[in-house]
Design an enzyme around this catalytic site. Structure first.
Site, PDB file in Angstrom:
ATOM      1  N   ARG A 191       0.848  -1.208   0.000  1.00  0.00           N
ATOM      2  CA  ARG A 191       0.000   0.000   0.000  1.00  0.00           C
ATOM      3  C   ARG A 191       0.881   1.255   0.000  1.00  0.00           C
ATOM      4  O   ARG A 191       0.575   2.240  -0.643  1.00  0.00           O
ATOM      5  CB  ARG A 191      -0.896   0.016   1.243  1.00  0.00           C
ATOM      6  CG  ARG A 191      -1.756  -1.222   1.429  1.00  0.00           C
ATOM      7  CD  ARG A 191      -3.070  -1.129   0.670  1.00  0.00           C
ATOM      8  NE  ARG A 191      -3.908  -2.267   0.940  1.00  0.00           N
ATOM      9  CZ  ARG A 191      -4.886  -2.272   1.830  1.00  0.00           C
ATOM     10  NH1 ARG A 191      -5.149  -1.188   2.522  1.00  0.00           N
ATOM     11  NH2 ARG A 191      -5.624  -3.347   2.018  1.00  0.00           N
ATOM     12  N   ALA A 226      -5.349   0.781  10.874  1.00  0.00           N
ATOM     13  CA  ALA A 226      -4.229   1.660  11.201  1.00  0.00           C
ATOM     14  C   ALA A 226      -4.621   2.710  12.239  1.00  0.00           C
ATOM     15  O   ALA A 226      -3.950   2.886  13.263  1.00  0.00           O
ATOM     16  CB  ALA A 226      -3.718   2.333   9.932  1.00  0.00           C
ATOM     17  N   ASP A 234     -14.399  -5.313  14.980  1.00  0.00           N
ATOM     18  CA  ASP A 234     -13.890  -5.287  13.604  1.00  0.00           C
ATOM     19  C   ASP A 234     -14.050  -6.696  13.037  1.00  0.00           C
ATOM     20  O   ASP A 234     -13.540  -7.645  13.622  1.00  0.00           O
ATOM     21  CB  ASP A 234     -12.409  -4.878  13.572  1.00  0.00           C
ATOM     22  CG  ASP A 234     -11.936  -4.542  12.160  1.00  0.00           C
ATOM     23  OD1 ASP A 234     -12.244  -5.319  11.236  1.00  0.00           O
ATOM     24  OD2 ASP A 234     -11.250  -3.517  11.979  1.00  0.00           O
ATOM     25  N   ASN A 282      -1.337  -5.322   6.089  1.00  0.00           N
ATOM     26  CA  ASN A 282      -1.701  -4.515   7.264  1.00  0.00           C
ATOM     27  C   ASN A 282      -0.484  -4.180   8.123  1.00  0.00           C
ATOM     28  O   ASN A 282      -0.476  -3.184   8.852  1.00  0.00           O
ATOM     29  CB  ASN A 282      -2.715  -5.240   8.147  1.00  0.00           C
ATOM     30  CG  ASN A 282      -4.035  -5.534   7.456  1.00  0.00           C
ATOM     31  OD1 ASN A 282      -4.716  -6.492   7.790  1.00  0.00           O
ATOM     32  ND2 ASN A 282      -4.404  -4.725   6.481  1.00  0.00           N
ATOM     33  N   ARG A 285       1.360  -0.638   8.667  1.00  0.00           N
ATOM     34  CA  ARG A 285       0.858   0.561   9.353  1.00  0.00           C
ATOM     35  C   ARG A 285       0.005   0.249  10.580  1.00  0.00           C
ATOM     36  O   ARG A 285      -0.356   1.157  11.309  1.00  0.00           O
ATOM     37  CB  ARG A 285       0.050   1.408   8.361  1.00  0.00           C
ATOM     38  CG  ARG A 285      -1.147   0.699   7.808  1.00  0.00           C
ATOM     39  CD  ARG A 285      -1.627   1.292   6.500  1.00  0.00           C
ATOM     40  NE  ARG A 285      -2.798   0.596   5.999  1.00  0.00           N
ATOM     41  CZ  ARG A 285      -2.758  -0.604   5.425  1.00  0.00           C
ATOM     42  NH1 ARG A 285      -1.618  -1.224   5.261  1.00  0.00           N
ATOM     43  NH2 ARG A 285      -3.861  -1.191   4.997  1.00  0.00           N
ATOM     44  N   LYS A 313      -8.688  -9.083  13.816  1.00  0.00           N
ATOM     45  CA  LYS A 313      -8.048  -7.823  14.208  1.00  0.00           C
ATOM     46  C   LYS A 313      -8.434  -7.409  15.622  1.00  0.00           C
ATOM     47  O   LYS A 313      -7.585  -6.987  16.408  1.00  0.00           O
ATOM     48  CB  LYS A 313      -8.423  -6.710  13.222  1.00  0.00           C
ATOM     49  CG  LYS A 313      -7.713  -6.777  11.896  1.00  0.00           C
ATOM     50  CD  LYS A 313      -8.038  -5.548  11.048  1.00  0.00           C
ATOM     51  CE  LYS A 313      -7.256  -5.569   9.740  1.00  0.00           C
ATOM     52  NZ  LYS A 313      -7.521  -4.395   8.901  1.00  0.00           N
ATOM     53  N   VAL A 354     -20.901  -3.380  12.293  1.00  0.00           N
ATOM     54  CA  VAL A 354     -21.905  -2.470  12.849  1.00  0.00           C
ATOM     55  C   VAL A 354     -22.801  -2.022  11.695  1.00  0.00           C
ATOM     56  O   VAL A 354     -22.398  -1.215  10.849  1.00  0.00           O
ATOM     57  CB  VAL A 354     -21.244  -1.263  13.550  1.00  0.00           C
ATOM     58  CG1 VAL A 354     -22.301  -0.375  14.173  1.00  0.00           C
ATOM     59  CG2 VAL A 354     -20.277  -1.742  14.622  1.00  0.00           C
ATOM     60  N   ASN A 385     -14.871   3.070   4.903  1.00  0.00           N
ATOM     61  CA  ASN A 385     -15.889   3.344   3.887  1.00  0.00           C
ATOM     62  C   ASN A 385     -16.924   4.335   4.412  1.00  0.00           C
ATOM     63  O   ASN A 385     -17.176   4.415   5.619  1.00  0.00           O
ATOM     64  CB  ASN A 385     -16.559   2.057   3.417  1.00  0.00           C
ATOM     65  CG  ASN A 385     -17.418   1.416   4.480  1.00  0.00           C
ATOM     66  OD1 ASN A 385     -18.607   1.722   4.599  1.00  0.00           O
ATOM     67  ND2 ASN A 385     -16.828   0.537   5.291  1.00  0.00           N
ATOM     68  N   CYS A 425     -21.559   4.145 -23.977  1.00  0.00           N
ATOM     69  CA  CYS A 425     -20.995   4.375 -25.314  1.00  0.00           C
ATOM     70  C   CYS A 425     -19.582   4.946 -25.220  1.00  0.00           C
ATOM     71  O   CYS A 425     -18.720   4.676 -26.060  1.00  0.00           O
ATOM     72  CB  CYS A 425     -21.897   5.291 -26.140  1.00  0.00           C
ATOM     73  SG  CYS A 425     -22.048   6.948 -25.469  1.00  0.00           S
TER      74      CYS A 425
END
Length: 757
Positions: A2, A426, A453, A461, A464, A477, A501, A526, A581
């Protein structure tokens, strides 16, 4: 991986060759060490001469109680714990004294030197040594004293940065260029260029004013949709089309030594509501340094007499500075009262910025700090004005450094908090570390940290998310983060879950659950989840702290009921959908071609195989299918299945042949068909050319085996077809010799134009 996306290969390679020296492994030093080891320098030497004390438990997350019992040196105690963050970084400890008499020639082996908890006099001496080297050793110093912090950078007289922003070069579609001095370039309607004066652009695909193609020009911004490029009056008239592409050019940054910068500081303003604050804190922290030199100690905790003395020193220092800044009595007084204390969250923020400056210094990427950064937390202590000095005095526990800043009453409030943390990535790991150092959720009768989580730990992962190690891969996690947090503070009360959640878990995270929480903290990846949790916080009048990162950018937002707007109160503008298109025939930007490629990939390797499998799950017997078809029955998906069966590759050779035919179809025949339907001289009813910006005519591509891009497509596509259709292949099958033999024998269908538009 990443991080590589953000920094790029060149910067990563430079970083992996860098040797860094860090002095002072207290609360700030350990933050910097953690960050640059995770980032991946070649070697780090951590230097410290102090022994571990009870005080360190509240500021250094890698010092444990047994280190204090055995009276270990701080660098030696933390060495193996920071080293295991990244096995590719060589970490060494040094405990030799570093003072005015030390021979500094040992620093020549390092590309960057970072100082924390070092006297100002010694900082000046080391800075002079580093600045005088050829090439200069990059010098960074950082300190946190109570509610104030400072960061200083000196990267040498001249420091070249190859890429100041790290952003992709912008591409601008042109609608017009004037024949004038200066020539004005106008962008397509509703597409702002987002350029800055002084940047460079090169041109391509310009029709009419063709001498611009391939040339580079420095621009001056005229408006959000136009810019000037110099004299175009002698050029041919502009007809149509054209793309301006930003050219990344190196930029030189100039630095002065610490000695000179003290009297005439160049400060970055971190808070635009207080533009005067940096100079005021500069004076206050210089007064603190002078106080330490004059009396051989720091000002006593909460001592008003020492605060008055420091204020006098600040007044006299202000007169010696070039700008003679106004002295802020409150800043000086509170710095004096809290200077022996330490705020872990402030150290985390400053440590993060300092670490970024180290990466900039060793890679030459991104604009460096020039040259001072001051951050204060005066807002926290101003309401504590009426508290007695006894509130701030040490009690002999791990929270003494915190208590010296905010008083015992606020410490108790932190201990009694119920906090719900959603996400243990992180940011979640950093939050948990700060909770542990602050003693959040450690109260005897009250206080609890609840975390959740649903994700498992992945290898990427580890770069970080510092609570995780290689042996944690594929473990949950939340459970792992909870266990690691208890290593920092065993008195923390923490409940960990692996629930998502969302509306489906409202039985678990009910209104009753939310009303028991004092604060909700989101560390999510997100927007949808943020919006949902925000709606739950609004419904239950709970404060929310939200934050997130993306590449080099980050945000944080504090949402308080009846005081601020909620997260859902503002929305990002919707992303523009790409018309079908445009994707199919007229891609004009890299985003279009990426989406086209993604659609083709999904269709060939996911959607069509899924339809095939679904058909045979519905009709498991081939005989039954044949009988139904003979009786005239129409079966959904039957045509697709017959087509797939007739075309499916049976062996590795056929996989390669299919890939070669697909190459011809995608990158030659489709372009030829489009040019057959719309020749280059096609005009619309109004007489204007069909092929003009943003439409770009395609150019058929001829397959070249020696082109790495062409060869890579064939091999990758063949491997994917083989995987989808369960065709085995060996290492020999993947050899260049085998691929060349197969592709050379493929009978590629000739292009036959179709009259379909």
């Amino acid at each position: 991986s990443r991080q590589r996306y953000v920094l790029g290969d060149t910067a990563m390679q430079k970083m992996a060759q860098s040797h860094v020296f860090l002095s002072g492994i207290g609360g700030l030093g350990v933050e910097i060490a953690k960050n640059i080891i995770l980032a991946g320098v070649k070697a780090l030497t951590v230097h410290d001469t102090k022994q571990c004390t009870k005080w360190d438990l509240g500021i250094n997350f890698f010092i444990h109680e047994d280190d204090i019992t055995s009276q270990r040196n701080r660098a030696e105690a933390t060495l193996h714990r920071i080293a295991e963050l990244n096995p590719y970084v060589h970490v060494a400890a040094s405990t030799v004294p570093l003072d005015e008499t030390t021979d500094l020639s040992f620093l020549k082996q390092y590309q960057c030197v970072i100082l924390t908890e070092v006297s100002l006099l010694l900082q000046k001496k080391i800075n002079d040594f580093c600045h005088a080297q050829q090439p200069p050793i990059k010098f960074i110093s950082a300190d946190v004293y109570g509610i104030c912090s400072r960061l200083f950078c000196d990267l040498g007289d001249e420091f070249e940065v190859l890429d100041t922003t790290g952003e992709e070069p912008k591409e601008i579609f042109i609608s017009n260029i004037t024949q004038s001095n200066p020539g004005i370039v106008t962008c397509l309607e509703n597409h702002p260029h987002r350029l800055e004066t002084g940047q460079f652009l090169t041109f391509r695909e310009v029709n009419g004013m063709s001498c611009l193609n391939g040339s580079t020009h420095q621009i001056t911004v005229v408006s959000p949709y136009s810019f000037s490029i110099g004299d175009t009056s002698d050029m041919e008239p502009y007809l149509h089309g054209g793309i301006a592409v930003q050219v990344k050019t190196p930029k030189m940054f100039y630095f002065e030594r610490l000695e000179k910068q003290i009297t005439n500081p160049l400060c970055l303003v971190a808070d635009f509501s207080k533009p005067e604050a940096p100079l005021q804190i500069h004076v206050a922290m210089l007064a603190l340094n002078h106080f330490q030199e004059n009396f051989g100690r720091g000002p006593n905790i909460g001592c008003l007499q020492d605060a008055e003395e420091m204020l006098k020193i600040a007044m006299s220092i202000s007169e010696t500075l070039e700008n003679k800044p106004q002295v802020n009595g409150d800043v000086v007084k509170w710095l004096s009262r809290t200077a022996q204390g330490f705020l872990a969250p402030l150290a985390a923020a400053v440590g993060g910025v300092a670490s970024q400056e180290v990466l900039k210094a060793v890679t030459g990427k991104f604009s460096p700090l020039q040259q001072w950064l001051y951050i204060d937390m005066l807002d926290i202590v101003t309401p504590l004005e009426k508290m007695g000095s006894e509130e701030f005095l040490p009690r002999g526990d791990r929270y003494d450094a915190l208590r010296a800043c905010i008083g015992d009453s606020l410490c108790q409030k932190l201990h009694d908090l119920n906090v719900f943390l959603v996400g243990c990535g992180a940011i979640g790991c950093e939050m948990l570390k700060n909770f542990a150092l602050l003693g959040v959720g450690t109260g005897q009768d009250k206080g609890l940290v609840t975390i959740t989580d649903p994700d498992l730990i992945e290898k990427s992962n580890l770069n970080r998310q510092f609570l995780f190690r290689p042996h944690h891969i594929q473990k949950p996690k939340s459970y792992t983060a909870a266990e690691a947090t208890l290593n920092i503070n065993p008195y923390l009360k923490i409940d960990s879950y692996i629930n998502k959640v969302c509306p489906a878990t409202e039985n678990t995270y009910s209104d009753e659950f939310y009303t028991k929480q004092d604060v909700i903290v989101t560390a999510l990846d997100n927007v949808e989840a943020r919006r949902y949790i925000d709606s739950r916080c609004v419904a239950n009048l709970r404060p929310l702290i939200d934050s997130g990162t993306m590449g080099t950018k980050g945000h944080t937002e504090v949402i308080v009921p009846h005081l601020t707007e909620s997260y859902n109160s503002h929305r990002d503008p919707p992303e523009e959908e790409i018309p079908f298109c445009t994707l199919k025939s007229f891609p004009a930007a890299i985003e279009h071609t990426i989406q086209w490629a993604r659609d083709k990939f999904e269709s060939s390797f996911s959607h069509k195989p899924s339809l095939f499998n679904k058909f045979w799950q519905t009709y498991p017997s081939a005989e039954d299918v044949l009988q139904r078809l003979k009786s005239g029955e129409s079966l959904e998906g039957c045509f697709h299945v017959i087509k797939t069966l007739s075309r499916r590759p049976r062996n590795w050779t056929q996989c390669v042949e299919l890939a070669r035919v697909k190459f011809e179809k995608y990158f030659s025949h489709k372009a030829l068909q489009l040019l057959h339907s719309f020749p280059l001289d096609t005009r619309l009813k109004d007489g204007s050319l069909f092929w003009q910006s943003p439409k770009r005519p395609p150019f058929p591509m001829k397959f070249e085996f020696n082109d790495p891009l062409h060869y890579g497509f064939i091999v990758s596509a063949a491997k994917l077809f083989a995987t989808v259709y369960c065709v085995p292949f060996t290492e020999k099958d993947l050899s260049e010799e085998t691929i060349l033999k197969i592709t050379s024998a493929v009978k590629v269908p000739e292009f036959r134009p179709s009259n379909k538009v």
